[in-house]
Scaffold this motif. Sequence first.
Motif, PDB file in Angstrom:
ATOM      1  N   LEU A  57      -7.945  74.534 -35.299  1.00  0.00           N
ATOM      2  CA  LEU A  57      -8.323  73.527 -34.302  1.00  0.00           C
ATOM      3  C   LEU A  57      -7.600  73.794 -32.983  1.00  0.00           C
ATOM      4  O   LEU A  57      -8.195  73.703 -31.905  1.00  0.00           O
ATOM      5  N   LYS A  58      -6.309  74.120 -33.049  1.00  0.00           N
ATOM      6  CA  LYS A  58      -5.535  74.407 -31.850  1.00  0.00           C
ATOM      7  C   LYS A  58      -6.135  75.582 -31.086  1.00  0.00           C
ATOM      8  O   LYS A  58      -6.291  75.545 -29.862  1.00  0.00           O
ATOM      9  N   PHE A  98      -6.778  65.459 -29.570  1.00  0.00           N
ATOM     10  CA  PHE A  98      -5.782  65.554 -28.502  1.00  0.00           C
ATOM     11  C   PHE A  98      -4.715  66.550 -28.932  1.00  0.00           C
ATOM     12  O   PHE A  98      -4.244  66.539 -30.067  1.00  0.00           O
ATOM     13  N   TYR A  99      -4.324  67.367 -27.957  1.00  0.00           N
ATOM     14  CA  TYR A  99      -3.360  68.421 -28.281  1.00  0.00           C
ATOM     15  C   TYR A  99      -2.450  68.663 -27.079  1.00  0.00           C
ATOM     16  O   TYR A  99      -2.900  68.707 -25.937  1.00  0.00           O
ATOM     17  N   GLU A 132       4.140  67.088 -35.526  1.00  0.00           N
ATOM     18  CA  GLU A 132       2.799  66.592 -35.234  1.00  0.00           C
ATOM     19  C   GLU A 132       2.175  67.437 -34.131  1.00  0.00           C
ATOM     20  O   GLU A 132       2.782  67.689 -33.104  1.00  0.00           O
ATOM     21  N   HIS A 133       0.965  67.886 -34.340  1.00  0.00           N
ATOM     22  CA  HIS A 133       0.336  68.775 -33.376  1.00  0.00           C
ATOM     23  C   HIS A 133      -0.915  68.175 -32.748  1.00  0.00           C
ATOM     24  O   HIS A 133      -1.154  68.388 -31.569  1.00  0.00           O
ATOM     25  N   SER A 186      -3.407  75.516 -41.983  1.00  0.00           N
ATOM     26  CA  SER A 186      -4.343  76.544 -41.538  1.00  0.00           C
ATOM     27  C   SER A 186      -5.461  75.932 -40.696  1.00  0.00           C
ATOM     28  O   SER A 186      -5.838  76.470 -39.646  1.00  0.00           O
ATOM     29  N   SER A 187      -5.973  74.786 -41.143  1.00  0.00           N
ATOM     30  CA  SER A 187      -7.038  74.099 -40.401  1.00  0.00           C
ATOM     31  C   SER A 187      -6.529  73.618 -39.052  1.00  0.00           C
ATOM     32  O   SER A 187      -7.237  73.670 -38.045  1.00  0.00           O
ATOM     33  N   ILE A 188      -5.282  73.116 -39.043  1.00  0.00           N
ATOM     34  CA  ILE A 188      -4.675  72.658 -37.780  1.00  0.00           C
ATOM     35  C   ILE A 188      -4.604  73.807 -36.784  1.00  0.00           C
ATOM     36  O   ILE A 188      -4.954  73.668 -35.607  1.00  0.00           O
ATOM     37  N   ASN A 189      -4.149  74.949 -37.230  1.00  0.00           N
ATOM     38  CA  ASN A 189      -4.026  76.113 -36.342  1.00  0.00           C
ATOM     39  C   ASN A 189      -5.387  76.540 -35.792  1.00  0.00           C
ATOM     40  O   ASN A 189      -5.512  76.943 -34.628  1.00  0.00           O
TER      41      ASN A 189
END
Length: 565
Positions: free
Chosen positions: A490-491, A534-535, A413-414, A485-488
């Motif tokens: 966003l990060k 949140f990250y 979970e990221h 890919s979308s998560i990365n």
Amino acid sequence: MLNFKSLFLKGTIYFFALIYPNALGVFAKEYTIVLIPDSQNYTLNKKNIYHFKEQIKWIINNKENKNIVLVSHVGDVIASNLAYFPINLHLISFLCNKRNVDFLKNQSETWEKVSFISDLGNTEDLAFSVSPGNHDYDCKNNKKTLKGFQNTINYKKYHKRKWFLGADETGINTAQIFEMNKQEFIHIGLEWQPSNKAIKFAQKIINEHPEKPVILTTHEYLIVRDNPLPERCKNSAIGCSWTSSNDNNGEELFQKLIKNNPQIFMVFSGHNGSKERLIISKNSLDRKVIQIISDFSGDPEGGNGWMTLITFNTDNSSIMINNFSPTYKEEISLGPNRSKQPGQKIIELNLTELKSFLTKNEVKKFRNGEIHGIKNYSDARDSNIYQSILEKKIKSKIPIFKETILVGKFFGEHIGSLHFKDIIGTKHYQIPPNSKIEKAILTLTSNQIGFSKNYEIGADGIFKFYNKLQIYPIDKPLNKNINISSINKLKEKIVQDSTNRFISSGISNTIQSFDVTSEFQKWVDGAENNGWLFYVPQGFWNFKSSESKELLDRPLLTIVYKNKN
């Protein structure tokens, strides 16, 4: 040459006061609150209890000339008889029942010794409160039964008094209303280590009287810094004692109730034995919260009659804090002269400005289950963004995580998200569009889980963790079928944005707050409200979700805004 008009006016006021002494308050510029410290050791013998009786007599006899408007006892009215056993059997819950309490020693005789304290409640226009301390429970330190206290301090006798504002279902947590300079104030007395239910009661009273300044009393609140603090207390001067899951120490009370309620400007407490302490903290709006310990029970003869008098001067916007005893005699009584050690303290406090602030601003709180008039708010939504279905299933099988949002690199979970919907609009429970936002605060409660790759072992053997939880406002709705890919992306966006905020987290940080005023102002001005991301770059961090069983654990959004009316 003497000013005849001035002399005549002063003489007239003096003459009027002699004939109508109860009307002296009309001309008063100073008002007094009496803080009665722990009286537990007065109950040990007749010599000691003399001081306690004289305190009560002095308050009643000096109500008019000192213009006393409130009397608050900080708790530990008696010394629990069970406290003197060589081992702490009273801490074992199954021993704390009626049969064993009576067998060890019945508390009723001790409570009869202090029944005179109820005389304070017989004064029609004198607000009166006693907050139970850990010694006042039938088993010391065990909140299971409080019959002796309830039989002696029976607030049912006072429910018709004009100063009595209400009590919770237990009759222990109470609220009083009093007046200074034609301005109404509220006092709330809370039990030792207030339960979540007690905090909800206090919040209900505050919500019902949003423009009235508030004073709190609870028994155990501040730390006395004579010894090195435990690791969990290092960042605060407020209490950090261990409590049950439903009870709250001083720091938790500050975070859950005091910090985000600008109405609360003063907190009283005791518990620490021959100690006095004054600290001034700042709440979320950068306003003063004056906090006072008063406990002289370790002085000779149970406390030498010392009380703390808090005098409000409405002319020069200040309060004076001073200790006074009706029984202490200089060079005769044993023990220190508490009126000289450390002596008077004067603090600037502009109550007129506080009243103006509360009148011109409104405070609204949003979290699932929070009641706004007739509406029960239920539109907060939070979720994790997972990397795979397998990881969702793993998390769903572990009970400790079921009501928790996890962020970071745990089970893949990221990123987590949180969105308070339906909070801006023209309905009575919403924030009006184009409002001037004074402050917006987002408050999250953790499970105290803070494992991380970044840690060290301190000199005291305590692990110290360094997680960074970052928060970022969402500029457009998230795709429900978000991929890796979308998560990365966003990060990367969160990390690269120089304006993102973060807090350090760890095993000692259970409640965290973010200032989100900037984005909330944009939302009320017309930008789309899509909530926050949140990250955690390393390790993981959690917060309780909007579906948690306990109301006070759920994410809370506090909004303070200008009242255009």
